[in-house]
Design a protein around this motif. Structure first.
Motif, PDB file in Angstrom:
ATOM      1  N   ARG A 100       1.255   8.836  24.947  1.00 14.43           N
ATOM      2  CA  ARG A 100      -0.180   8.562  24.909  1.00 14.43           C
ATOM      3  C   ARG A 100      -0.939   9.874  24.950  1.00 14.43           C
ATOM      4  N   TRP A 101      -2.126   9.889  24.317  1.00 12.63           N
ATOM      5  CA  TRP A 101      -3.017  11.043  24.362  1.00 12.63           C
ATOM      6  C   TRP A 101      -4.161  10.703  25.308  1.00 12.63           C
ATOM      7  N   PHE A 102      -4.536  11.663  26.162  1.00 11.87           N
ATOM      8  CA  PHE A 102      -5.563  11.463  27.176  1.00 11.87           C
ATOM      9  C   PHE A 102      -6.601  12.581  27.150  1.00 11.87           C
ATOM     10  N   THR A 103      -7.846  12.242  27.518  1.00  5.71           N
ATOM     11  CA  THR A 103      -8.835  13.247  27.906  1.00  5.71           C
ATOM     12  C   THR A 103      -8.597  13.512  29.393  1.00  5.71           C
ATOM     13  N   LEU A 104      -9.243  14.539  29.935  1.00  2.00           N
ATOM     14  CA  LEU A 104      -9.145  14.812  31.369  1.00  2.00           C
ATOM     15  C   LEU A 104      -9.591  13.595  32.173  1.00  2.00           C
ATOM     16  N   ALA A 105     -10.740  13.013  31.827  1.00  2.28           N
ATOM     17  CA  ALA A 105     -11.261  11.878  32.593  1.00  2.28           C
ATOM     18  C   ALA A 105     -10.331  10.670  32.518  1.00  2.28           C
ATOM     19  N   GLU A 106      -9.767  10.414  31.347  1.00  4.75           N
ATOM     20  CA  GLU A 106      -8.848   9.276  31.205  1.00  4.75           C
ATOM     21  C   GLU A 106      -7.599   9.469  32.052  1.00  4.75           C
ATOM     22  N   TYR A 107      -7.046  10.685  32.050  1.00  2.00           N
ATOM     23  CA  TYR A 107      -5.832  10.936  32.838  1.00  2.00           C
ATOM     24  C   TYR A 107      -6.150  10.871  34.335  1.00  2.00           C
ATOM     25  N   ALA A 108      -7.231  11.507  34.746  1.00  5.49           N
ATOM     26  CA  ALA A 108      -7.595  11.544  36.165  1.00  5.49           C
ATOM     27  C   ALA A 108      -7.889  10.145  36.711  1.00  5.49           C
ATOM     28  N   ALA A 109      -8.290   9.214  35.852  1.00  8.58           N
ATOM     29  CA  ALA A 109      -8.608   7.854  36.285  1.00  8.58           C
ATOM     30  C   ALA A 109      -7.369   6.974  36.457  1.00  8.58           C
ATOM     31  N   MET A 110      -6.210   7.450  36.055  1.00  8.14           N
ATOM     32  CA  MET A 110      -4.980   6.657  36.200  1.00  8.14           C
ATOM     33  C   MET A 110      -4.671   6.449  37.684  1.00  8.14           C
ATOM     34  N   ASP A 111      -3.977   5.351  38.004  1.00 11.89           N
ATOM     35  CA  ASP A 111      -3.582   5.081  39.391  1.00 11.89           C
ATOM     36  C   ASP A 111      -2.642   6.153  39.919  1.00 11.89           C
ATOM     37  N   GLU A 112      -1.772   6.656  39.051  1.00 13.02           N
ATOM     38  CA  GLU A 112      -0.828   7.715  39.423  1.00 13.02           C
ATOM     39  C   GLU A 112      -0.959   8.844  38.406  1.00 13.02           C
ATOM     40  N   VAL A 113      -1.021  10.081  38.912  1.00 17.16           N
ATOM     41  CA  VAL A 113      -1.031  11.254  38.037  1.00 17.16           C
ATOM     42  C   VAL A 113      -0.067  12.292  38.590  1.00 17.16           C
ATOM     43  N   ALA A 114       0.506  13.072  37.702  1.00 17.06           N
ATOM     44  CA  ALA A 114       1.375  14.179  38.108  1.00 17.06           C
ATOM     45  C   ALA A 114       0.483  15.390  38.381  1.00 17.06           C
ATOM     46  N   PRO A 115       0.545  15.961  39.590  1.00 17.08           N
ATOM     47  CA  PRO A 115      -0.334  17.093  39.918  1.00 17.08           C
ATOM     48  C   PRO A 115      -0.238  18.259  38.934  1.00 17.08           C
ATOM     49  N   GLY A 116       0.969  18.561  38.454  1.00 20.65           N
ATOM     50  CA  GLY A 116       1.118  19.652  37.491  1.00 20.65           C
ATOM     51  C   GLY A 116       0.396  19.360  36.189  1.00 20.65           C
ATOM     52  N   SER A 117       0.527  18.137  35.692  1.00 23.02           N
ATOM     53  CA  SER A 117      -0.186  17.748  34.468  1.00 23.02           C
ATOM     54  C   SER A 117      -1.693  17.835  34.673  1.00 23.02           C
ATOM     55  N   LEU A 118      -2.164  17.376  35.825  1.00 24.74           N
ATOM     56  CA  LEU A 118      -3.595  17.405  36.099  1.00 24.74           C
ATOM     57  C   LEU A 118      -4.142  18.828  36.072  1.00 24.74           C
ATOM     58  N   LEU A 119      -3.375  19.789  36.606  1.00 24.31           N
ATOM     59  CA  LEU A 119      -3.792  21.196  36.554  1.00 24.31           C
ATOM     60  C   LEU A 119      -3.942  21.681  35.112  1.00 24.31           C
ATOM     61  N   VAL A 120      -3.022  21.274  34.246  1.00 18.76           N
ATOM     62  CA  VAL A 120      -3.100  21.678  32.836  1.00 18.76           C
ATOM     63  C   VAL A 120      -4.310  21.024  32.173  1.00 18.76           C
TER      64      VAL A 120
END
Length: 131
Positions: A100-120
């Motif tokens: 899946r392709w995400f914007t920052l807001a779409e990824y950050a809104a997920m119930d679970e996120v990987a901290p390393g991915s969020l930093l990128v």
């Protein structure tokens, strides 16, 4: 410390993420660096294994360190991240169940996120490369 190499592949101002079978969190495409491999060597191998395609125009974005999601508390992730293109349309292969392709807001809104991915995501957003 878990050492990995990951690909920041951007399409339409969104970044590609992968989800392994049996898991709910999306991660960067890539994986662990094997003994004797450079981060870039590991990147090319992992992308071929996970997405069934090659990489092109690869350049290092940076090293990101965070808590390793899904591992024992205190386990750290050391991720060398590369910007790059894919030689063909990616497809889920091997352990990968979904792309899946995400914007920052779409990824950050997920119930679970990987901290390393969020930093990128945050870095790419700050650079104006993704929404």
């Amino acid at each position: 410390m878990i050492r990995t190499a990951a690909l920041a592949h951007i399409r339409d101002r969104r970044m590609l993420q992968t989800r392994s079978g049996g898991k709910s969190v999306f991660y960067m495409a890539g994986g662990k660096i094997d003994p004797g491999e450079t981060p870039e060597m590991a990147l090319h191998r992992e992308i071929r294994e996970e997405l069934g395609v090659g990489t092109a125009g690869v350049s290092e974005l940076g090293v990101f360190e965070a808590e390793a999601y899904g591992h024992a508390p205190g386990t750290r992730l050391h991720m060398t991240c590369f910007l790059g293109e894919l030689t063909e349309e990616p497809r889920a292969s091997g352990e990968i169940a979904e792309l899946r392709w995400f914007t920052l807001a779409e990824y950050a809104a997920m119930d679970e996120v990987a901290p390393g991915s969020l930093l990128v995501f945050q870095r790419l957003h700050a650079l104006g490369l993704i929404d």
